[in-house]
Design an enzyme around this catalytic site. Structure first.
Site, short mmCIF file in Angstrom:
data_model
loop_
_atom_site.label_atom_id
_atom_site.label_comp_id
_atom_site.label_asym_id
_atom_site.label_seq_id
_atom_site.Cartn_x
_atom_site.Cartn_y
_atom_site.Cartn_z
N ASP A 252 38.54 46.08 41.66
CA ASP A 252 37.90 46.75 42.80
C ASP A 252 37.75 48.25 42.61
O ASP A 252 37.53 48.97 43.59
CB ASP A 252 38.72 46.50 44.07
CG ASP A 252 38.26 45.27 44.83
OD1 ASP A 252 37.14 44.80 44.59
OD2 ASP A 252 39.04 44.79 45.68
N LYS A 255 35.28 50.54 44.26
CA LYS A 255 35.38 51.00 45.66
C LYS A 255 35.50 52.52 45.74
O LYS A 255 35.42 53.09 46.82
CB LYS A 255 36.57 50.33 46.36
CG LYS A 255 36.31 48.88 46.77
CD LYS A 255 37.51 48.27 47.49
CE LYS A 255 37.24 46.83 47.92
NZ LYS A 255 38.46 46.15 48.41
N HIS A 280 30.25 47.74 45.45
CA HIS A 280 31.43 48.12 44.66
C HIS A 280 31.49 47.32 43.35
O HIS A 280 32.08 47.76 42.37
CB HIS A 280 32.74 47.97 45.46
CG HIS A 280 33.25 46.57 45.61
ND1 HIS A 280 32.77 45.69 46.54
CD2 HIS A 280 34.21 45.88 44.93
CE1 HIS A 280 33.42 44.53 46.45
NE2 HIS A 280 34.30 44.61 45.47
P1 C2E Z 1 34.15 39.97 50.54
O1 C2E Z 1 33.92 39.29 51.82
O2 C2E Z 1 32.99 40.04 49.60
O3 C2E Z 1 34.66 41.43 50.84
C1 C2E Z 1 34.81 42.41 49.83
C2 C2E Z 1 35.56 43.57 50.34
O4 C2E Z 1 34.85 44.13 51.44
C3 C2E Z 1 36.94 43.22 50.91
O5 C2E Z 1 37.90 43.17 49.87
C4 C2E Z 1 37.15 44.37 51.88
O6 C2E Z 1 37.57 45.55 51.21
C5 C2E Z 1 35.76 44.60 52.43
N1 C2E Z 1 35.50 43.89 53.71
C6 C2E Z 1 34.99 42.64 53.87
N2 C2E Z 1 34.88 42.34 55.17
C7 C2E Z 1 35.32 43.41 55.86
C8 C2E Z 1 35.44 43.71 57.26
O7 C2E Z 1 35.10 42.92 58.17
N3 C2E Z 1 35.95 44.95 57.60
C9 C2E Z 1 36.33 45.86 56.64
N4 C2E Z 1 36.84 47.03 57.03
N5 C2E Z 1 36.22 45.60 55.30
C10 C2E Z 1 35.73 44.39 54.92
P2 C2E Z 1 39.23 42.34 50.06
O8 C2E Z 1 39.92 42.74 51.32
O9 C2E Z 1 40.02 42.50 48.79
O10 C2E Z 1 38.79 40.83 50.21
C11 C2E Z 1 38.40 40.07 49.09
C12 C2E Z 1 37.71 38.78 49.47
O11 C2E Z 1 38.64 37.93 50.17
C13 C2E Z 1 36.52 38.90 50.41
O12 C2E Z 1 35.37 39.29 49.72
C14 C2E Z 1 36.43 37.46 50.93
O13 C2E Z 1 35.85 36.62 49.95
C15 C2E Z 1 37.89 37.06 51.06
N6 C2E Z 1 38.29 37.25 52.47
C16 C2E Z 1 38.96 38.30 53.00
N7 C2E Z 1 39.16 38.10 54.32
C17 C2E Z 1 38.61 36.91 54.63
C18 C2E Z 1 38.49 36.13 55.83
O14 C2E Z 1 38.96 36.52 56.90
N8 C2E Z 1 37.86 34.92 55.74
C19 C2E Z 1 37.35 34.46 54.56
N9 C2E Z 1 36.75 33.26 54.54
N10 C2E Z 1 37.43 35.17 53.41
C20 C2E Z 1 38.05 36.37 53.45
C1 SIN Z 2 46.46 45.80 50.71
O1 SIN Z 2 47.08 46.25 49.72
O2 SIN Z 2 46.91 44.82 51.31
C2 SIN Z 2 45.17 46.44 51.17
C3 SIN Z 2 44.36 47.05 50.06
C4 SIN Z 2 42.96 46.43 49.86
O3 SIN Z 2 42.05 46.65 50.65
O4 SIN Z 2 42.76 45.75 48.86
FE FE Z 3 36.00 43.19 45.39
FE FE Z 4 40.56 43.04 46.11
#
Ligand code: C2E
Ligand code: SIN
Ligand code: FE
Ligand code: FE
Ligand code: SIN
Length: 391
Positions: A252, A255, A280
């Site tokens: 990541d 980012k 990103h």
């Molecule tokens: P993704 O959905 O492609 O999201 C990539 C990154 O975008 C996330 O990395 C996070 O930094 C940001 N992001 C995504 N949605 C939001 C949001 O609603 N608010 C904010 N502030 N940031 C957001 P991260 O956290 O490492 O998550 C990696 C992946 O994990 C996500 O990729 C998704 O595939 C999965 N994931 C995370 N949370 C959920 C969830 O609640 N439900 C599902 N089904 N998948 C999730």
């Molecule tokens: C975490 O370390 O749990 C949050 C950092 C991130 O957004 O990947």
């Molecule tokens: Fe990512």
């Molecule tokens: Fe991540």
């Protein structure tokens, strides 16, 4: 065979191993390699490395051929958070604090007048009998002790446990000195990478980097299980693991190009913000554009492809199945598992049960089904990693 000639061969071999150690980048791969070769030289069944951290010696790596054969989840032992204080009450602590090597023929027969005693904890939980133990300090060129290496249960030709001899001690000490320098460098590399990630991704001085440590470690363990099942070449597995952990930690790093307003937004992203967030992957790829090393190539692959999905509905390219690099498919699993089971600024942690249901349900949709099989086969290793790198 003439003993002197055998030793000359061994010294030549030692020098070539030392040379190879200097090319290993990842700390755990390095410890693995050091232990493997030290055991090979002494025909020993097991071994552990402790690294100094403040006033303690942290149990940092372990191998045990006998236990590994009967316990497929033996790798979880690597992630135990066992430590001993740097004082003379344990064998490792004695060697670490005095700098004197110890060569003990049977650790269950240590004279009670000696300050140190053997800790039977690992023998009990793994149903093993530790007998002969050679413990050597790990010293840098500045003579600073950075840890100790323990080689366990030397064996004769008939697989009977025997004591280590003076020759073993000499070889392992020489080896340990050279290994120490490589360990120091690998520790520094890991520190620099963690600092770079803190700057790029998190921008939060309180963040310990445990998220990326977990993702990197899950990734290599999933890979190892999958690669062994597929019958990949052993040396290829070791080489790829060395690079994969670091590259996965950097998934990541793109980012860095995302503003704090989006990155740290407490709630749900708008469509527009989410589209910015998706870039990103592309910025990450650009950071490794030069591709001067294998690490650059794999890091670039993982940065661009870790949000692709097996069924082709991911981003940025919508790649399907094995069109996505192996590294990308592995990190997709490690990253989502960790995101779901952890608290994020934008979401609460899910229960373990819900997370595992989701991972299973997404096999063949979001995730490579064979890799998901590997993930579920090593769940207790995954849990040991979660414990080791807890927030
Ligand atoms: P993704 O959905 O492609 O999201 C990539 C990154 O975008 C996330 O990395 C996070 O930094 C940001 N992001 C995504 N949605 C939001 C949001 O609603 N608010 C904010 N502030 N940031 C957001 P991260 O956290 O490492 O998550 C990696 C992946 O994990 C996500 O990729 C998704 O595939 C999965 N994931 C995370 N949370 C959920 C969830 O609640 N439900 C599902 N089904 N998948 C999730
Ligand atoms: C975490 O370390 O749990 C949050 C950092 C991130 O957004 O990947
Ligand atoms: Fe990512
Ligand atoms: Fe991540
Ligand atoms: C010790 O060195 O006594 C503690 C670690 C071990 O049980 O090998």
């Amino acid at each position: 065979m003439n003993n002197d000639i055998a030793n000359i061969d061994k010294v030549t071999e030692l020098l070539s191993i030392t040379e190879k150690l200097n090319h290993i980048k990842d700390l755990d791969s390095l410890l693995d390699n050091i232990l493997f070769n030290a055991r090979l030289f002494t025909n020993a069944d097991a071994g552990s490395i402790y690294l100094k951290d403040g006033e303690n010696l942290i149990f940092s790596y372990t191998q045990n051929e006998t236990v590994a054969k009967r316990d497929k989840s033996h790798n979880r032992m690597i992630y135990s958070s066992f430590k001993v204080p740097m004082n003379t009450s344990s064998i490792a602590g004695y060697v670490g604090s005095t700098g004197e090597p110890l060569n003990i023929d049977d650790v269950y027969e240590i004279d009670t007048s000696l300050p140190y005693q053997f800790n039977k904890k690992f023998d009990v939980i793994s149903d093993y009998r530790t007998k002969s133990v050679l413990t050597i300090p790990l010293r840098t060129s500045r003579q600073e002790i950075i840890g100790v290496m323990q080689i366990i249960n030397a064996k004769d030709k008939d697989e009977q446990v025997i004591p280590f001899d003076e020759n073993d001690k000499l070889f392992v000490s020489f080896f340990a000195n050279n290994a120490s320098i490589a360990i120091e460098r690998a520790k520094m590399t890991r520190e620099i990478i963690l600092r770079m990630i803190r700057m790029a991704e998190l921008r939060d001085p309180k963040e310990t980097g445990h998220h990326v440590n977990r993702v990197g470690t899950y990734a290599i363990e999933i890979y190892q299980h999958y690669a062994e099942k597929k019958g990949f070449d052993k040396n290829e597995i070791k080489k790829y693991k060395d690079i994969l952990r670091i590259a996965a930690m950097l998934h990541d790093v793109g980012k860095v190009a995302i503003s704090d307003t989006i990155l740290k937004k407490p709630g749900k992203l708008t469509d527009e913000e989410y589209n910015v967030m998706k870039t990103h992957t592309l910025s990450g790829e650009q950071l490794f554009d030069d591709k001067v090393s294998e690490l650059d190539v794999i890091s670039s692959e993982i940065a661009i492809s870790h949000h692709e999905k097996w069924d082709g509905t991911g981003y940025p390219k919508g790649l399907k199945g094995e069109e996505t690099s192996l590294g990308g498919r592995i990190v997709a699993i490690a990253d989502v598992f960790d995101a779901l089971i952890s608290t994020r600024v934008y979401k609460d942690a899910w229960t373990e049960e819900d997370v595992l249901l989701y991972m299973k349900e997404q096999a063949g949709k979001q995730f490579d089904p064979e890799l998901i099989d590997s993930f579920f086969s090593i769940l207790d290793v995954i849990n040991a990693i979660r414990n080791k790198y807890r927030e």
